[in-house]
Design a protein around this motif. Structure first.
Motif, PDB file in Angstrom:
ATOM      1  N   HIS A  73       0.829  -1.210   0.000  1.00 42.25           N
ATOM      2  CA  HIS A  73       0.000   0.000   0.000  1.00 42.25           C
ATOM      3  C   HIS A  73       0.861   1.257   0.000  1.00 42.25           C
ATOM      4  CE1 HIS A  73      -4.266  -0.028  -0.110  1.00 42.25           C
ATOM      5  NE2 HIS A  73      -4.431  -0.915   0.845  1.00 42.25           N
ATOM      6  N   MET A  74       1.804   1.290   0.927  1.00 41.81           N
ATOM      7  CA  MET A  74       2.654   2.481   1.053  1.00 41.81           C
ATOM      8  C   MET A  74       3.534   2.659  -0.188  1.00 41.81           C
ATOM      9  SD  MET A  74       2.348   4.167   4.023  1.00 41.81           S
ATOM     10  CE  MET A  74       3.843   4.725   4.824  1.00 41.81           C
ATOM     11  N   THR A  75       4.098   1.571  -0.694  1.00 47.90           N
ATOM     12  CA  THR A  75       5.004   1.659  -1.833  1.00 47.90           C
ATOM     13  C   THR A  75       4.266   2.042  -3.112  1.00 47.90           C
ATOM     14  OG1 THR A  75       6.404  -0.023  -0.789  1.00 47.90           O
ATOM     15  CG2 THR A  75       6.772   0.388  -3.123  1.00 47.90           C
ATOM     16  N   ASN A  76       3.000   1.735  -3.187  1.00 49.70           N
ATOM     17  CA  ASN A  76       2.201   2.072  -4.366  1.00 49.70           C
ATOM     18  C   ASN A  76       1.969   3.574  -4.507  1.00 49.70           C
ATOM     19  OD1 ASN A  76       0.477   1.403  -6.661  1.00 49.70           O
ATOM     20  ND2 ASN A  76      -1.249   1.903  -5.349  1.00 49.70           N
ATOM     21  N   THR A  77       1.962   4.300  -3.400  1.00 48.51           N
ATOM     22  CA  THR A  77       1.612   5.727  -3.449  1.00 48.51           C
ATOM     23  C   THR A  77       2.712   6.667  -2.955  1.00 48.51           C
ATOM     24  OG1 THR A  77       0.556   5.485  -1.270  1.00 48.51           O
ATOM     25  CG2 THR A  77      -0.857   5.291  -3.210  1.00 48.51           C
ATOM     26  N   ILE A  78       3.387   6.304  -1.862  1.00 45.37           N
ATOM     27  CA  ILE A  78       4.259   7.265  -1.191  1.00 45.37           C
ATOM     28  C   ILE A  78       5.511   7.642  -1.992  1.00 45.37           C
ATOM     29  CG2 ILE A  78       5.602   7.744   0.896  1.00 45.37           C
ATOM     30  CD1 ILE A  78       2.572   7.819   1.223  1.00 45.37           C
ATOM     31  N   CYS A  97      -0.987   5.776 -14.121  1.00 47.71           N
ATOM     32  CA  CYS A  97      -2.142   6.120 -13.289  1.00 47.71           C
ATOM     33  C   CYS A  97      -3.067   4.931 -13.114  1.00 47.71           C
ATOM     34  CB  CYS A  97      -2.896   7.292 -13.923  1.00 47.71           C
ATOM     35  SG  CYS A  97      -4.294   7.874 -12.928  1.00 47.71           S
ATOM     36  N   PHE A  98      -3.361   4.227 -14.212  1.00 52.51           N
ATOM     37  CA  PHE A  98      -4.235   3.070 -14.108  1.00 52.51           C
ATOM     38  C   PHE A  98      -3.574   1.931 -13.348  1.00 52.51           C
ATOM     39  CE2 PHE A  98      -6.527   4.959 -17.783  1.00 52.51           C
ATOM     40  CZ  PHE A  98      -7.770   5.029 -17.169  1.00 52.51           C
ATOM     41  N   THR A  99      -2.270   1.810 -13.478  1.00 49.39           N
ATOM     42  CA  THR A  99      -1.544   0.788 -12.718  1.00 49.39           C
ATOM     43  C   THR A  99      -1.637   1.084 -11.223  1.00 49.39           C
ATOM     44  OG1 THR A  99       0.011   0.464 -14.549  1.00 49.39           O
ATOM     45  CG2 THR A  99       0.697  -0.312 -12.377  1.00 49.39           C
ATOM     46  N   GLN A 100      -1.443   2.349 -10.854  1.00 49.76           N
ATOM     47  CA  GLN A 100      -1.540   2.747  -9.451  1.00 49.76           C
ATOM     48  C   GLN A 100      -2.952   2.538  -8.906  1.00 49.76           C
ATOM     49  OE1 GLN A 100      -1.198   7.017  -8.192  1.00 49.76           O
ATOM     50  NE2 GLN A 100       0.697   6.322  -7.211  1.00 49.76           N
ATOM     51  N   LEU A 101      -3.959   2.878  -9.715  1.00 53.48           N
ATOM     52  CA  LEU A 101      -5.348   2.681  -9.305  1.00 53.48           C
ATOM     53  C   LEU A 101      -5.640   1.203  -9.080  1.00 53.48           C
ATOM     54  CD1 LEU A 101      -8.316   3.547  -8.926  1.00 53.48           C
ATOM     55  CD2 LEU A 101      -8.575   3.398 -11.414  1.00 53.48           C
ATOM     56  N   HIS A 176      -5.917  15.270  -6.561  1.00 54.26           N
ATOM     57  CA  HIS A 176      -5.554  14.287  -5.529  1.00 54.26           C
ATOM     58  C   HIS A 176      -4.041  14.165  -5.522  1.00 54.26           C
ATOM     59  CE1 HIS A 176      -6.361  11.121  -2.681  1.00 54.26           C
ATOM     60  NE2 HIS A 176      -7.662  11.180  -2.925  1.00 54.26           N
ATOM     61  N   PHE A 177      -3.497  13.378  -4.552  1.00 54.23           N
ATOM     62  CA  PHE A 177      -2.052  13.166  -4.522  1.00 54.23           C
ATOM     63  C   PHE A 177      -1.662  11.835  -5.147  1.00 54.23           C
ATOM     64  CE2 PHE A 177      -3.678  11.677  -0.445  1.00 54.23           C
ATOM     65  CZ  PHE A 177      -3.071  10.445  -0.285  1.00 54.23           C
ATOM     66  N   PHE A 178      -2.667  11.024  -5.541  1.00 51.12           N
ATOM     67  CA  PHE A 178      -2.402   9.807  -6.303  1.00 51.12           C
ATOM     68  C   PHE A 178      -3.660   9.461  -7.093  1.00 51.12           C
ATOM     69  CE2 PHE A 178      -4.670   8.046  -2.779  1.00 51.12           C
ATOM     70  CZ  PHE A 178      -5.164   6.809  -3.168  1.00 51.12           C
ATOM     71  N   CYS A 179      -3.573   8.439  -7.933  1.00 50.52           N
ATOM     72  CA  CYS A 179      -4.697   8.081  -8.800  1.00 50.52           C
ATOM     73  C   CYS A 179      -5.699   7.228  -8.046  1.00 50.52           C
ATOM     74  CB  CYS A 179      -4.182   7.350 -10.048  1.00 50.52           C
ATOM     75  SG  CYS A 179      -3.293   8.414 -11.184  1.00 50.52           S
ATOM     76  N   ASP A 180      -6.529   7.874  -7.267  1.00 49.31           N
ATOM     77  CA  ASP A 180      -7.595   7.197  -6.561  1.00 49.31           C
ATOM     78  C   ASP A 180      -8.824   7.103  -7.461  1.00 49.31           C
ATOM     79  OD1 ASP A 180      -8.733   5.849  -4.518  1.00 49.31           O
ATOM     80  OD2 ASP A 180      -8.911   7.545  -3.140  1.00 49.31           O
ATOM     81  N   LEU A 181      -9.780   6.280  -7.062  1.00 47.30           N
ATOM     82  CA  LEU A 181     -10.916   5.984  -7.935  1.00 47.30           C
ATOM     83  C   LEU A 181     -11.775   7.207  -8.238  1.00 47.30           C
ATOM     84  CD1 LEU A 181     -12.600   3.914  -9.451  1.00 47.30           C
ATOM     85  CD2 LEU A 181     -13.772   3.386  -7.313  1.00 47.30           C
ATOM     86  N   SER A 275      -7.969   9.769   2.584  1.00 52.93           N
ATOM     87  CA  SER A 275      -7.075   8.860   1.859  1.00 52.93           C
ATOM     88  C   SER A 275      -5.763   8.653   2.604  1.00 52.93           C
ATOM     89  CB  SER A 275      -6.792   9.402   0.458  1.00 52.93           C
ATOM     90  OG  SER A 275      -7.949   9.428  -0.329  1.00 52.93           O
ATOM     91  N   VAL A 276      -5.293   9.688   3.284  1.00 51.43           N
ATOM     92  CA  VAL A 276      -4.059   9.572   4.063  1.00 51.43           C
ATOM     93  C   VAL A 276      -4.226   8.520   5.157  1.00 51.43           C
ATOM     94  CG1 VAL A 276      -2.531  10.782   5.669  1.00 51.43           C
ATOM     95  CG2 VAL A 276      -3.240  11.896   3.557  1.00 51.43           C
ATOM     96  N   PHE A 277      -5.447   8.391   5.700  1.00 52.94           N
ATOM     97  CA  PHE A 277      -5.679   7.436   6.778  1.00 52.94           C
ATOM     98  C   PHE A 277      -5.467   6.007   6.317  1.00 52.94           C
ATOM     99  CE2 PHE A 277      -7.395  10.886   9.227  1.00 52.94           C
ATOM    100  CZ  PHE A 277      -7.212  10.486  10.543  1.00 52.94           C
ATOM    101  N   TYR A 278      -6.048   5.640   5.154  1.00 51.98           N
ATOM    102  CA  TYR A 278      -5.900   4.234   4.763  1.00 51.98           C
ATOM    103  C   TYR A 278      -4.660   3.978   3.912  1.00 51.98           C
ATOM    104  CZ  TYR A 278      -7.981   5.100   0.089  1.00 51.98           C
ATOM    105  OH  TYR A 278      -8.241   5.553  -1.186  1.00 51.98           O
ATOM    106  N   CYS A 279      -4.035   5.031   3.383  1.00 46.18           N
ATOM    107  CA  CYS A 279      -2.799   4.849   2.604  1.00 46.18           C
ATOM    108  C   CYS A 279      -1.538   5.017   3.455  1.00 46.18           C
ATOM    109  CB  CYS A 279      -2.749   5.847   1.449  1.00 46.18           C
ATOM    110  SG  CYS A 279      -3.876   5.488   0.109  1.00 46.18           S
ATOM    111  N   VAL A 280      -1.636   5.810   4.532  1.00 47.76           N
ATOM    112  CA  VAL A 280      -0.444   6.131   5.323  1.00 47.76           C
ATOM    113  C   VAL A 280      -0.629   5.768   6.799  1.00 47.76           C
ATOM    114  CG1 VAL A 280       1.163   7.945   6.015  1.00 47.76           C
ATOM    115  CG2 VAL A 280       0.120   8.019   3.734  1.00 47.76           C
ATOM    116  N   VAL A 281      -1.695   6.277   7.411  1.00 51.74           N
ATOM    117  CA  VAL A 281      -1.856   6.133   8.858  1.00 51.74           C
ATOM    118  C   VAL A 281      -2.062   4.671   9.265  1.00 51.74           C
ATOM    119  CG1 VAL A 281      -3.261   6.763  10.857  1.00 51.74           C
ATOM    120  CG2 VAL A 281      -2.754   8.479   9.103  1.00 51.74           C
TER     121      VAL A 281
END
Length: 312
Positions: A73-78, A97-101, A176-181, A275-281
């Protein structure tokens, strides 16, 4: 999967959090520190579980899988976000972008299935202790864990392929800061109602279905614990479930806010924070939540440190 006549844009611009240099430097340091600590903490959990025989039980096996998901999760976005903090123009290719999503959905749904599995493990251990060893043996654990990964891999595949086949003619800005849905679904041209419905049905059915199973498991667990005659037994049973309940609360609170709503492409200002909560926190807290109150992990960690000192 995107042909030239389907799209007129080949790169997307991420808005991110802020364009103020001072704020970006602060966020860079903050997220870099969180990333390093998260990777180190989750690798430590995986290593300890693999090295020490006393931790080769279903609960710790599932915990090591959860740690691997959090690393993903972290490596996909951070890392991409950290690089973007150093750039004035935050660009990502449409394929990237689609790969990250896809990986965000794949890892999120895999975690969703794994949290159900962990709740089921606690249910068997507390409510059916005499049958636990038979029902949750090593082969069953491996198959169930594999099922979580395969389910997470396949579940979002069809909706993402459908999204990739839509024409993209602009705008090419993602708030957004990444390719979220939600922000990605605002980009395609033409009729995208069926694609939106596919995402909503896929994600909401699996998230709500898994959450319902967790609730049912814990209702049975609580009823069983309250019937225990010993106060010490009740306290010990509750302590084995507390870490999982904390993670479930944080995870489902943020995921339901982001994805389980009538129109998943509605973009809100608070989406980035959630998004920060489930991607980072959540990935950052999981190693601490599961290890701080776990005596077996403490003992294994101390043993590992002692062996390293002996070697030195």
């Amino acid at each position: 999967m995107l042909s030239e006549n389907q799209t007129s844009i080949h790169e997307l611009i991420l808005v991110g959090f802020s364009n103020t240099p001072e704020v970006q430097i602060f966020l860079l340091i903050l997220f870099l520190l969180a990333y390093v600590l998260t990777i180190a903490g989750n690798i430590m959990i995986i290593t300890i579980v693999q090295l020490y025989q006393q931790l080769h039980t279903p609960m710790y096996l599932f915990l090591s899988h959860l740690a691997l998901i959090e690393i993903g999760h972290m490596t996909n976005t951070i890392p991409k976000m950290l690089v973007d903090f150093l750039k004035e123009k935050k660009v990502i290719s449409i394929v990237g972008c689609f790969t990250q999503l896809y990986f965000n959905l794949f890892l999120g749904l895999t975690e969703n299935f794994l949290l159900v599995l962990m709740a089921y493990d606690r249910y068997l251990a507390i409510c059916k202790p005499l049958k636990y060893i038979t029902l949750m043996n090593a082969r069953v654990c491996r198959n169930l864990s594999l099922g979580c990964w395969v389910g997470g891999l396949l579940a979002p595949l069809f909706p993402v392929i459908m999204l990739c086949k839509l024409p993209f003619c602009g705008p090419n800005i993602i708030n957004h800061f990444f390719c979220d849905l939600a922000p990605v679904l605002t980009l395609p041209c033409g009729n995208k109602s069926f694609t939106e419905l596919s995402f909503f049905m896929c994600i909401s059915s699996m998230v709500l279905g898994c959450f319902s199973l967790i609730v049912v498991s814990y209702v049975n667990i609580i009823v069983t614990i309250l019937r225990m005659p010993s106060a010490g037994g009740r306290q010990k049973a509750f302590s084995t479930c507390s870490a999982h309940l904390i993670v479930v609360s944080i995870y489902y609170g943020s995921v339901m806010y982001m994805y389980v709503r009538p129109s998943v492409r509605d973009i809100r200002d608070s989406d980035k924070v959630v998004s920060v909560f489930y991607c980072v926190v959540t990935p950052f807290l999981n190693p601490f939540i599961y290890s701080l109150r776990n005596k077996k992990v403490h003992e294994a960690f101390k043993l590992m440190i002692a062996k390293k000192r002996a070697i030195i």
